[in-house]
Enzyme design. Structure first.
Site, PDB file in Angstrom:
ATOM      1  N   GLN A  83     -41.665  28.949  22.407  1.00 38.14           N
ATOM      2  CA  GLN A  83     -40.299  29.055  22.936  1.00 38.14           C
ATOM      3  C   GLN A  83     -39.760  27.690  23.378  1.00 38.14           C
ATOM      4  O   GLN A  83     -38.574  27.410  23.234  1.00 38.14           O
ATOM      5  CB  GLN A  83     -40.293  30.033  24.118  1.00 38.14           C
ATOM      6  CG  GLN A  83     -38.918  30.532  24.515  1.00 38.14           C
ATOM      7  CD  GLN A  83     -38.419  31.663  23.645  1.00 38.14           C
ATOM      8  OE1 GLN A  83     -39.162  32.590  23.335  1.00 38.14           O
ATOM      9  NE2 GLN A  83     -37.165  31.607  23.234  1.00 38.14           N
TER      10      GLN A  83
ATOM     11  N   LYS B 243     -41.915  32.743  29.034  1.00 38.96           N
ATOM     12  CA  LYS B 243     -42.140  34.065  28.422  1.00 38.96           C
ATOM     13  C   LYS B 243     -42.785  34.950  29.481  1.00 38.96           C
ATOM     14  O   LYS B 243     -43.393  34.452  30.434  1.00 38.96           O
ATOM     15  CB  LYS B 243     -43.077  33.930  27.219  1.00 38.96           C
ATOM     16  CG  LYS B 243     -42.998  35.069  26.242  1.00 38.96           C
ATOM     17  CD  LYS B 243     -41.817  34.952  25.294  1.00 38.96           C
ATOM     18  CE  LYS B 243     -41.591  36.218  24.507  1.00 38.96           C
ATOM     19  NZ  LYS B 243     -40.533  36.075  23.499  1.00 38.96           N
TER      20      LYS B 243
ATOM     21  N   ASP C 149     -37.806  41.318  24.329  1.00 35.82           N
ATOM     22  CA  ASP C 149     -38.736  41.011  23.229  1.00 35.82           C
ATOM     23  C   ASP C 149     -39.289  42.371  22.810  1.00 35.82           C
ATOM     24  O   ASP C 149     -38.655  43.410  23.070  1.00 35.82           O
ATOM     25  CB  ASP C 149     -39.843  40.046  23.702  1.00 35.82           C
ATOM     26  CG  ASP C 149     -40.681  39.509  22.536  1.00 35.82           C
ATOM     27  OD1 ASP C 149     -40.192  38.631  21.807  1.00 35.82           O
ATOM     28  OD2 ASP C 149     -41.823  39.961  22.344  1.00 35.82           O
TER      29      ASP C 149
HETATM   30  P1  NDP Z   1     -39.203  45.686  18.742  1.00 39.23           P
HETATM   31  O1  NDP Z   1     -40.056  46.204  19.797  1.00 39.23           O
HETATM   32  O2  NDP Z   1     -37.754  46.049  18.749  1.00 39.23           O
HETATM   33  O3  NDP Z   1     -39.792  46.035  17.302  1.00 39.23           O
HETATM   34  C1  NDP Z   1     -41.065  45.649  16.869  1.00 39.23           C
HETATM   35  C2  NDP Z   1     -41.287  46.365  15.560  1.00 39.23           C
HETATM   36  O4  NDP Z   1     -42.445  45.859  14.933  1.00 39.23           O
HETATM   37  C3  NDP Z   1     -41.502  47.859  15.748  1.00 39.23           C
HETATM   38  O5  NDP Z   1     -40.913  48.533  14.679  1.00 39.23           O
HETATM   39  C4  NDP Z   1     -43.020  47.987  15.707  1.00 39.23           C
HETATM   40  O6  NDP Z   1     -43.487  49.269  15.284  1.00 39.23           O
HETATM   41  C5  NDP Z   1     -43.331  46.966  14.654  1.00 39.23           C
HETATM   42  N1  NDP Z   1     -44.711  46.558  14.729  1.00 39.23           N
HETATM   43  C6  NDP Z   1     -45.403  46.191  15.813  1.00 39.23           C
HETATM   44  N2  NDP Z   1     -46.655  45.883  15.478  1.00 39.23           N
HETATM   45  C7  NDP Z   1     -46.738  46.062  14.149  1.00 39.23           C
HETATM   46  C8  NDP Z   1     -47.760  45.902  13.185  1.00 39.23           C
HETATM   47  N3  NDP Z   1     -48.953  45.478  13.553  1.00 39.23           N
HETATM   48  N4  NDP Z   1     -47.473  46.172  11.883  1.00 39.23           N
HETATM   49  C9  NDP Z   1     -46.249  46.596  11.513  1.00 39.23           C
HETATM   50  N5  NDP Z   1     -45.252  46.777  12.386  1.00 39.23           N
HETATM   51  C10 NDP Z   1     -45.498  46.502  13.673  1.00 39.23           C
HETATM   52  O7  NDP Z   1     -39.353  44.080  18.789  1.00 39.23           O
HETATM   53  P2  NDP Z   1     -38.371  42.971  18.254  1.00 39.23           P
HETATM   54  O8  NDP Z   1     -37.754  43.393  16.982  1.00 39.23           O
HETATM   55  O9  NDP Z   1     -37.518  42.525  19.379  1.00 39.23           O
HETATM   56  O10 NDP Z   1     -39.401  41.780  18.000  1.00 39.23           O
HETATM   57  C11 NDP Z   1     -40.106  41.646  16.766  1.00 39.23           C
HETATM   58  C12 NDP Z   1     -40.643  40.231  16.660  1.00 39.23           C
HETATM   59  O11 NDP Z   1     -39.563  39.295  16.740  1.00 39.23           O
HETATM   60  C13 NDP Z   1     -41.617  39.814  17.763  1.00 39.23           C
HETATM   61  O12 NDP Z   1     -42.539  38.903  17.225  1.00 39.23           O
HETATM   62  C14 NDP Z   1     -40.716  39.073  18.753  1.00 39.23           C
HETATM   63  O13 NDP Z   1     -41.437  38.174  19.560  1.00 39.23           O
HETATM   64  C15 NDP Z   1     -39.793  38.351  17.788  1.00 39.23           C
HETATM   65  N6  NDP Z   1     -38.521  37.921  18.342  1.00 39.23           N
HETATM   66  C16 NDP Z   1     -37.650  38.806  18.904  1.00 39.23           C
HETATM   67  C17 NDP Z   1     -36.438  38.364  19.393  1.00 39.23           C
HETATM   68  C18 NDP Z   1     -35.403  39.307  19.899  1.00 39.23           C
HETATM   69  O14 NDP Z   1     -34.262  38.849  20.103  1.00 39.23           O
HETATM   70  N7  NDP Z   1     -35.695  40.576  20.098  1.00 39.23           N
HETATM   71  C19 NDP Z   1     -36.085  36.930  19.389  1.00 39.23           C
HETATM   72  C20 NDP Z   1     -37.018  36.096  18.685  1.00 39.23           C
HETATM   73  C21 NDP Z   1     -38.217  36.587  18.225  1.00 39.23           C
HETATM   74  P3  NDP Z   1     -43.825  50.421  16.349  1.00 39.23           P
HETATM   75  O15 NDP Z   1     -42.473  50.935  16.760  1.00 39.23           O
HETATM   76  O16 NDP Z   1     -44.642  51.397  15.612  1.00 39.23           O
HETATM   77  O17 NDP Z   1     -44.569  49.746  17.468  1.00 39.23           O
END
Ligand code: NDP
Length: 451
Positions: free
Chosen positions: A111, A126, A166
């Site tokens: 970050q 974080k 996040d």
């Molecule tokens: P969410 O919680 O909204 O979504 C995460 C998604 O990833 C869920 O659909 C989850 O599935 C899935 N997931 C988790 N683990 C796995 C796995 N091992 N294999 C496949 N799918 C998986 O999180 P975000 O979308 O906010 O964040 C996703 C990524 O983006 C993270 O790495 C986060 O750090 C990064 N990020 C997010 C930002 C943001 O603005 N939100 C900004 C910058 C980076 P399930 O529902 O089954 O758990």
């Protein structure tokens, strides 16, 4: 021995090495910035790396809350305030059972460099908890968030540390956290970003990371003289905030996103995924993706259990561009080889550090256009900073204004990264370009601010 090897050696037996993912992030950054360290001895003389890899402080606390059956539950909360050379600590909160100090240190370190790359006045941090929001009622989420904020509020503030969302923390959780902060402090201030629009949130914060990812990719493809995304098959992993908005933007620009995934399995819908249905399943009902095929018989659902170890179904689908948007280390060397042999031209990281070092190596050696997370997913934190600005000025910007500014930030980051790579003799290597450009701005500020 190269300067990078010497630097790595310093950390091999230190605390850093005990946290696998943190060390992974650190190692990548150190190898990347070696040319910068070679070219300017100030960075070594001022011990910038030694100072940068240790967080300013790590706050660890107990979170006690009552579930719906009046059972007393205990979780651990964290806030890693990593570096504030460029501005207030800024970075999301993650609620997931896997959360521990090492994961938060890796995310916090990334970050710092990401926030630096935006060119905006924000430092790096974080936080989060090992609390698992899955299967919890709305009231349980609310009670947990209140208990979490009871402790966290002592350490944050609009000029000190401004958390956001996040994994597991979206607008609902930010709303509850903000409500509790206000109750405790009697102060209405921009202490969290990603708030719902009706009480201080910015337009486009939910969309920002996913949309920004696509803006970055469009710029990168143009700069690398590749065909645009329009009409091209794209694959996306994840089905959360970042994935859904990446899919939304891909659809808007006429690309064909054919996949998404969650922790249990992958959907492959060759005609293009139905975003409305995805949002209903994941944002409203919060159920497994498997339900997608109840109404879309032509789509295929591949459960995780059906896939051999070390590979993931989503990366086996032939595509022009790939967007890992789920979690760290979700794209392995095997996956990278599958993408490459299926003719993939571009990989852009929406999640933080989704590709393993071996996968990145494979992409770079095959000259795939590879956009690393700290550059490509910086749109979320950029719009968070816009939210801070709007809150400070008690003002509201239009959707169009935020979108325009987001697009501009992403294009600027892309150009800065590409130019830096060229300046340091690694043209086309966006990993090194991002690490060098991000590190340099923080390091110069640290030198200017003294020890
Ligand atoms: P969410 O919680 O909204 O979504 C995460 C998604 O990833 C869920 O659909 C989850 O599935 C899935 N997931 C988790 N683990 C796995 C796995 N091992 N294999 C496949 N799918 C998986 O999180 P975000 O979308 O906010 O964040 C996703 C990524 O983006 C993270 O790495 C986060 O750090 C990064 N990020 C997010 C930002 C943001 O603005 N939100 C900004 C910058 C980076 P399930 O529902 O089954 O758990």
């Amino acid at each position: 021995m190269t300067i990078a090897q010497k630097e790595i050696e310093k950390f091999e037996t230190s605390d850093c090495n005990q946290d696998k993912v943190f060390y992974q992030a650190l190692e990548e950054a150190i190898y990347s910035i070696a040319p910068l360290l070679e070219s300017d001895e100030r960075y070594t003389r001022y011990a910038i790396l030694e100072r940068l890899v240790v967080p300013d402080r790590i706050i660890k606390f107990k979170v006690v809350w009552l579930d719906d059956n009046q059972n007393i539950m205990v979780n651990t909360g964290y806030r890693v305030q990593f570096n504030n050379a460029l501005g207030p600590y800024k970075g999301g909160l993650r609620f997931h059972p896997s959360v521990n100090e090492g994961i938060l240190k890796f995310l916090g370190f990334e970050q710092i460099l990401k926030n630096s790359l935006t060119g905006l006045p924000i430092g790096g941090g974080k936080g989060g908890s090992d609390f698992d929001p899955k299967g919890k009622s709305d009231f349980e989420i609310m009670k947990f968030c209140s208990a979490f904020m009871t402790e966290l509020h002592k350490y944050i503030g609009p000029r000190m540390d401004v958390p956001a969302g996040d994994i597991g923390v979206g607008a609902r959780e930010i709303g509850y956290l903000f409500g509790e902060y206000k109750k405790i402090t009697s102060s209405y201030e921009g202490v969290l970003t990603g708030k719902p629009y009706m009480f201080g949130g910015s337009f486009m914060r939910p969309e920002a990371t996913g949309y920004g990812l696509i803006y970055f990719t469009q710029t990168m493809l143009e700069m690398e003289n590749q065909e645009s995304l329009e009409g091209k098959i794209c694959i996306v992993s994840g089905a959360g905030n970042v994935a859904l908005h990446a899919i939304e933007k891909l659809l808007q620009i006429g690309a064909i996103p054919v996949s998404c995934s969650d922790s249990k399995g992958t959907i492959h819908d060759p005609r293009g995924v139905n975003l409305e249905l995805l949002k209903e399943l994941k944002e409203e009902k919060r159920v497994s993706l498997e339900e997608y095929i109840n109404t879309h018989k032509e789509a295929k659902y591949i459960p995780v259990s059906e896939y051999p170890e070390g590979g993931h179904a989503v990366w086996d689908i032939p595509c022009y561009a790939a967007f890992p948007c789920a979690t760290q280390n979700e794209l392995t060397e095997i996956d990278a080889q599958n993408l490459i042999s299926n003719g993939c031209v571009s990989v852009s990281e929406g999640a933080n550090m989704p590709s393993t070092p071996e996968a990145i190596e494979a992409f770079l050696s095959h000259k795939i256009c590879f956009a690393p997370a700290k550059a490509a997913n910086a749109g979320g934190v950029a719009v968070s900073e816009f939210e801070m600005s709007q809150n400070a000025g008690m003002t509201k910007w239009s959707f169009e204004k935020v979108d325009e500014k987001l697009k501009d930030v992403m294009q600027q980051i892309c150009k800065r990264v590409s130019l830096t790579a060229k300046d340091y003799g690694v043209e086309g290597n966006y990993v090194d370009g991002a690490n060098i450009a991000g590190f340099k701005r923080v390091a110069d500020a640290m030198i200017a601010e003294g020890v």
